[in-house]
Each structure stands twice: as C-alpha cells, then as structure tokens.
Design an enzyme around this catalytic site. Structure first.
Site, mmCIF file in Angstrom:
data_model
loop_
_atom_site.group_PDB
_atom_site.id
_atom_site.type_symbol
_atom_site.label_atom_id
_atom_site.label_comp_id
_atom_site.label_asym_id
_atom_site.label_seq_id
_atom_site.Cartn_x
_atom_site.Cartn_y
_atom_site.Cartn_z
ATOM 1 N N CYS A 3 0.735 -1.129 0.002
ATOM 2 C CA CYS A 3 -0.066 -0.029 0.133
ATOM 3 C C CYS A 3 0.729 1.069 -0.028
ATOM 4 C CB CYS A 3 -0.994 -0.117 1.200
ATOM 5 S SG CYS A 3 -1.586 1.481 1.490
ATOM 6 N N CYS A 6 0.638 3.369 3.295
ATOM 7 C CA CYS A 6 1.231 2.752 4.181
ATOM 8 C C CYS A 6 2.621 3.071 4.252
ATOM 9 C CB CYS A 6 0.732 1.289 4.376
ATOM 10 S SG CYS A 6 -0.657 0.803 5.012
ATOM 11 N N ASP A 29 -0.393 16.717 -2.227
ATOM 12 C CA ASP A 29 -0.939 15.613 -3.082
ATOM 13 C C ASP A 29 0.276 15.887 -4.377
ATOM 14 O OD1 ASP A 29 -3.681 14.245 -4.225
ATOM 15 O OD2 ASP A 29 -2.262 14.414 -5.560
ATOM 16 N N HIS A 45 -4.075 1.206 8.528
ATOM 17 C CA HIS A 45 -4.614 1.020 7.019
ATOM 18 C C HIS A 45 -6.247 0.788 7.269
ATOM 19 C CE1 HIS A 45 -4.545 -0.143 2.759
ATOM 20 N NE2 HIS A 45 -5.497 -1.146 3.186
ATOM 21 N N ASN A 85 -12.908 10.056 -2.240
ATOM 22 C CA ASN A 85 -13.624 8.972 -3.337
ATOM 23 C C ASN A 85 -13.480 7.657 -2.708
ATOM 24 O OD1 ASN A 85 -13.377 11.217 -5.211
ATOM 25 N ND2 ASN A 85 -11.384 11.183 -5.604
ATOM 26 N N GLY A 91 -13.728 6.700 -8.289
ATOM 27 C CA GLY A 91 -12.344 7.643 -8.829
ATOM 28 C C GLY A 91 -11.330 7.164 -7.743
ATOM 29 N N HIS A 98 -8.334 8.212 2.334
ATOM 30 C CA HIS A 98 -7.612 9.824 2.500
ATOM 31 C C HIS A 98 -8.701 10.685 1.848
ATOM 32 C CE1 HIS A 98 -7.021 7.812 -1.609
ATOM 33 N NE2 HIS A 98 -7.269 9.199 -2.209
ATOM 34 N N HIS A 100 -9.169 14.616 0.638
ATOM 35 C CA HIS A 100 -8.246 15.595 -0.247
ATOM 36 C C HIS A 100 -8.814 16.881 0.667
ATOM 37 C CE1 HIS A 100 -7.419 13.120 -3.683
ATOM 38 N NE2 HIS A 100 -8.400 12.359 -3.277
HETATM 39 P P1 DGP Z 1 -7.805 9.185 -5.231
HETATM 40 O O1 DGP Z 1 -7.878 9.443 -6.844
HETATM 41 O O2 DGP Z 1 -8.887 9.817 -4.594
HETATM 42 O O3 DGP Z 1 -7.482 7.795 -4.768
HETATM 43 O O4 DGP Z 1 -6.760 10.030 -4.800
HETATM 44 C C1 DGP Z 1 -5.352 9.485 -4.729
HETATM 45 C C2 DGP Z 1 -4.404 10.924 -4.798
HETATM 46 O O5 DGP Z 1 -3.183 10.433 -4.344
HETATM 47 C C3 DGP Z 1 -4.181 11.515 -6.088
HETATM 48 O O6 DGP Z 1 -4.709 12.644 -6.078
HETATM 49 C C4 DGP Z 1 -2.722 11.501 -6.324
HETATM 50 C C5 DGP Z 1 -2.089 11.306 -5.116
HETATM 51 N N1 DGP Z 1 -0.899 10.280 -4.961
HETATM 52 C C6 DGP Z 1 -0.861 9.064 -5.418
HETATM 53 N N2 DGP Z 1 0.454 8.568 -5.353
HETATM 54 C C7 DGP Z 1 0.950 9.502 -4.592
HETATM 55 C C8 DGP Z 1 2.412 9.542 -3.972
HETATM 56 O O7 DGP Z 1 3.206 8.618 -3.876
HETATM 57 N N3 DGP Z 1 2.429 10.544 -3.172
HETATM 58 C C9 DGP Z 1 1.562 11.873 -3.203
HETATM 59 N N4 DGP Z 1 2.202 12.660 -2.549
HETATM 60 N N5 DGP Z 1 0.581 11.639 -3.573
HETATM 61 C C10 DGP Z 1 0.193 10.662 -4.200
#
Ligand code: DGP
Length: 112
Positions: A3, A6, A29, A45, A85, A91, A98, A100
């Site tokens: 994950c 994680c 993000d 988790h 989401n 999505g 998480h 946003h």
């Molecule tokens: P969702 O689509 O709701 O599952 O959002 C996942 C978000 O996680 C997306 O906006 C991009 C972000 N993301 C994915 N991998 C990483 C990472 O390794 N580091 C960071 N900072 N953000 C990440």
C-alpha cells in the site's frame, strides 16, 4: 502490505508533510488540483470509507479536526473542499482511505 500510503506513513516513500501526529499524517498531493491540495490519511490501514466502523471511526473524526486546523493554517478563509473518493467507480485510485483538503480557488458543484 503493498500500500503506497502505508509506505508513506512508514517513511519508506518520501512525502512533503503538512501535519503529523500519532494517528494521522497529512501530506501534499503529487498531482494538485488546487493551489492547496493536501491528503489526510489515518496511519492505520483502512481501505476506504466503506470500511469505517464504530471500532475505527475515532481516527476519521480526528482527520476532520486536522482538516479544520490545516485550513486555518493555510489561510483558506474563503472556503475549502474536503473530498473522499470511495471505490473505483467514484475515482478512488489508492486503496488506503484519504481525504483531499483543497482550497485556494473556487469550486463548481457537483464536479470541478
Ligand atoms: P484518489 O484518486 O482519491 O484515490 O486520490 C489519490 C491521490 O493520491 C491522487 O490525487 C494522487 C495522489 N498520490 C498518488 N500517489 C502519491 C504519492 O506517492 N505521493 C503523493 N504525495 N501523492 C500521491
């Protein structure tokens, strides 16, 4: 467990941290959709919002306290959006719950 969030919580993958305590981590993000775009995650988790139960919901409430605090700290006085989401159809791309926290621009409704 394979994950990515994680691994970020464990420090195995670097992140730009915005807040951390014993149970919650917030980090910026990688693909920001707003001038301020922070992800807030529980350190434990939980796969998605569909997995919230009476046993684990305290950390979810705490996440919303952290969101309010971060919004103040980041000066999001005109408003902000908190998005979760849940599930692929909505999505969710990372299967670790998480939230946003986004602000610094105006938002459309229901999308945008
Ligand atoms: P969702 O689509 O709701 O599952 O959002 C996942 C978000 O996680 C997306 O906006 C991009 C972000 N993301 C994915 N991998 C990483 C990472 O390794 N580091 C960071 N900072 N953000 C990440």
């Amino acid at each position: 467990m394979d994950c990515i969030f994680c691994k970020i919580v464990a420090g195995e993958i670097p992140s730009n941290k915005a807040y951390e305590d014993d149970t919650v981590l917030a980090f910026y993000d990688l693909e920001p959709q707003a001038p301020v775009h922070i992800l807030i995650v529980p350190k434990v988790h939980i796969a998605s919002a569909a997995e919230i139960t009476p046993e684990n919901s305290a950390v979810i409430a705490h996440i919303f306290e952290v969101a309010a605090q971060l919004a103040k700290e980041k000066g999001l006085d005109d408003g902000f959006r908190i998005v979760n989401n849940c599930g692929e159809g909505a999505g969710q791309s990372v299967k670790h719950i998480h939230f946003h926290l986004m602000g610094g621009r105006t938002f459309g409704w229901p999308a945008g």
